[in-house]
Write a protein that holds these residues in place. Structure first.
Motif, PDB file in Angstrom:
ATOM      1  N   VAL A 139       4.229   8.557   1.272  1.00 42.66           N
ATOM      2  CA  VAL A 139       5.364   8.084  -0.397  1.00 42.66           C
ATOM      3  C   VAL A 139       5.023   9.560  -0.634  1.00 42.66           C
ATOM      4  O   VAL A 139       4.689  10.363  -0.685  1.00 42.66           O
ATOM      5  CB  VAL A 139       4.860   7.722  -1.123  1.00 42.66           C
ATOM      6  N   ILE A 140       6.757  10.192   0.004  1.00 45.03           N
ATOM      7  CA  ILE A 140       6.637  11.666  -0.613  1.00 45.03           C
ATOM      8  C   ILE A 140       7.086  11.965  -1.918  1.00 45.03           C
ATOM      9  O   ILE A 140       7.372  11.490  -2.890  1.00 45.03           O
ATOM     10  CB  ILE A 140       7.969  12.191   0.260  1.00 45.03           C
ATOM     11  N   ASP A 141       6.140  12.467  -2.533  1.00 41.50           N
ATOM     12  CA  ASP A 141       6.278  13.229  -4.332  1.00 41.50           C
ATOM     13  C   ASP A 141       7.640  14.415  -3.996  1.00 41.50           C
ATOM     14  O   ASP A 141       7.514  15.539  -4.273  1.00 41.50           O
ATOM     15  CB  ASP A 141       4.924  13.549  -4.676  1.00 41.50           C
ATOM     16  N   LYS A 168       1.421  -0.794  -0.174  1.00 43.94           N
ATOM     17  CA  LYS A 168       0.209   0.156   0.106  1.00 43.94           C
ATOM     18  C   LYS A 168       0.903   1.159   0.068  1.00 43.94           C
ATOM     19  O   LYS A 168       1.706   0.972   1.055  1.00 43.94           O
ATOM     20  CB  LYS A 168      -0.628  -0.157   1.297  1.00 43.94           C
ATOM     21  N   ASN A 169       0.977   1.795  -0.727  1.00 46.22           N
ATOM     22  CA  ASN A 169       0.911   3.544  -1.425  1.00 46.22           C
ATOM     23  C   ASN A 169       0.575   4.874  -0.361  1.00 46.22           C
ATOM     24  O   ASN A 169      -1.094   5.380  -0.793  1.00 46.22           O
ATOM     25  CB  ASN A 169       1.259   3.781  -2.420  1.00 46.22           C
ATOM     26  N   ILE A 170       0.831   5.676   0.743  1.00 38.00           N
ATOM     27  CA  ILE A 170      -0.209   6.573   1.348  1.00 38.00           C
ATOM     28  C   ILE A 170       0.698   7.385   0.584  1.00 38.00           C
ATOM     29  O   ILE A 170       1.515   7.563   1.346  1.00 38.00           O
ATOM     30  CB  ILE A 170      -0.166   6.530   2.757  1.00 38.00           C
ATOM     31  N   ASN A 173       8.704   9.257   8.147  1.00 35.29           N
ATOM     32  CA  ASN A 173       8.848   9.402   9.613  1.00 35.29           C
ATOM     33  C   ASN A 173       9.862  10.706  10.156  1.00 35.29           C
ATOM     34  O   ASN A 173       9.035  11.319   8.934  1.00 35.29           O
ATOM     35  CB  ASN A 173      10.096   8.480   8.849  1.00 35.29           C
ATOM     36  N   ASN A 174      10.150  11.049  11.292  1.00 32.93           N
ATOM     37  CA  ASN A 174      10.846  12.389  11.195  1.00 32.93           C
ATOM     38  C   ASN A 174      11.639  13.021  10.175  1.00 32.93           C
ATOM     39  O   ASN A 174      12.837  14.042  10.000  1.00 32.93           O
ATOM     40  CB  ASN A 174      11.511  12.103  12.844  1.00 32.93           C
ATOM     41  N   PHE A 218       3.148  10.376  11.535  1.00 33.87           N
ATOM     42  CA  PHE A 218       4.350   9.324  10.312  1.00 33.87           C
ATOM     43  C   PHE A 218       3.238   8.238  10.499  1.00 33.87           C
ATOM     44  O   PHE A 218       2.512   7.902  11.344  1.00 33.87           O
ATOM     45  CB  PHE A 218       4.980   9.269  11.848  1.00 33.87           C
ATOM     46  N   GLU A 219       2.925   7.644   9.377  1.00 31.31           N
ATOM     47  CA  GLU A 219       3.080   6.118   8.935  1.00 31.31           C
ATOM     48  C   GLU A 219       4.019   5.876   8.062  1.00 31.31           C
ATOM     49  O   GLU A 219       4.407   6.088   7.547  1.00 31.31           O
ATOM     50  CB  GLU A 219       1.663   6.586   8.705  1.00 31.31           C
TER      51      GLU A 219
END
Length: 328
Positions: free
Chosen positions: A104-106, A54-56, A77-78, A99-100
């Protein structure tokens, strides 16, 4: 732990379980029992892969408060949070940071939105917000000028941000602007006026000379009879004059004078020694010795009429004359 390592560990566990199952399996059991065992294992594996895959998408909000930008949102994460803060030039993280795993960061989007946020920080008014989520980029803000709004629109178009802009310019009317300018000018002029009263007027050499002359007029420097030693009262007068002279950098001449009674040569010597005595006392009280000289003039420069014997209390005196340094 990375996804690759998790999959590798799962495969190893799966193989071990298969070996154990085959080794301990009761072949006398029914085919139905076999199917139940393998079905249960397949469900666990499917569940694991479903969780890992899963990608959030991450989301964030930025608010301008006290002229700084504050970031809140959802991050993996931090460490990634710190990267986002640095990438966007955000001043501070907020109190609503979550945090989870699987977020996914773009990062390419962060590069495109950075110029937009820079202009937002520069031109927006406190309370302005930027919101980014699955619906895209949304801005709710008041800006300092219409030109700033146009620049944000241009950046959004140029960098393909497709931002939803709910923004307006807060433009003050000319009368308000002029009133504020007048208020500022009034405050500045008041401060200048106060500062002028705080600054003492410059003291000139004439002021200092007049002050010394006034002291000597009221308190004449005297000596013990037929001596060059100052009386105790005159030592205090010379100390007072020394305290004035220490605050300035002038050439100082101490001149001794006598009346015309007696031998002119002796009068000359007496005036010279008395002037030197006053000079020494001034130096003792802190006057620069390199700036002071003494001279005896005898009875050459009388300032009052003498009696028939040549006596004159006023002509027997010590004068202190000042001269600017560098002036010949």
């Amino acid at each position: 732990m990375s996804l690759f390592k998790k999959i590798l560990y799962l495969l190893v566990i799966f193989l071990i379980l298969n070996v154990i199952t085959i080794y301990n399996f009761d072949y006398s059991s029914t085919n139905s029992n076999k199917e139940n065992i393998f079905s249960s294992m397949n469900k666990k594996i499917s569940s694991f892969f479903s969780k890992e895959s899963k990608n959030i998408p991450f989301n964030f909000s930025i608010e301008k408060s006290n002229d700084i930008l504050v970031l809140n949102g959802l991050f993996p994460n931090n460490n990634d949070l710190k990267i986002v803060l640095n990438s966007l030039g955000i001043d501070q993280e907020g109190n609503s940071i979550l945090f989870e795993d699987g977020v996914v960061i773009d990062y390419p989007f962060l590069e495109r939105v950075k110029p937009f946020i820079d202009k937002f920080k520069e031109e927006s008014i406190n309370g302005a917000k930027i919101i980014y989520n699955s619906e895209g980029l949304k801005v709710i803000a008041d800006m300092n000028s219409q030109e700033a709004i146009q620049e944000l629109e241009n950046i959004s178009l140029k960098n393909n941000l497709n931002a939803s802009l709910n923004i307006k310019a807060i433009v003050k009317d000319q009368e308000t602007i002029e009133k504020q300018i007048e208020e500022i000018k009034s405050i500045v002029e008041k401060d200048v006026s106060i500062n002028k009263t705080d600054i003492p007027e410059a003291v000139t050499i004439i002021d200092v000379q007049n002050k010394i002359n006034s002291i000597l007029k009221e308190n004449k420097i005297t000596f013990a009879r037929a001596s060059t030693n100052l009386t105790p009262e005159s030592i205090k007068i010379v100390e007072e004059i020394a305290n004035i002279l220490k605050g300035h950098d002038y050439y100082i001449e101490v001149g001794g004078h006598t009346d015309s009674k007696g031998n002119p040569n002796l009068n000359q010597q007496l005036s010279d020694k008395r002037a030197a005595s006053v000079k020494d006392v001034l130096i003792k009280f802190g006057v620069n010795k390199d700036s002071i000289k003494s001279f005896g003039y005898g009875n050459k420069f009388p300032i009052a009429q003498e009696d028939e014997l040549g006596l004159s209390e006023e002509n027997r005196r010590v004068e202190i004359l000042l001269k600017e340094k560098g002036v010949k």
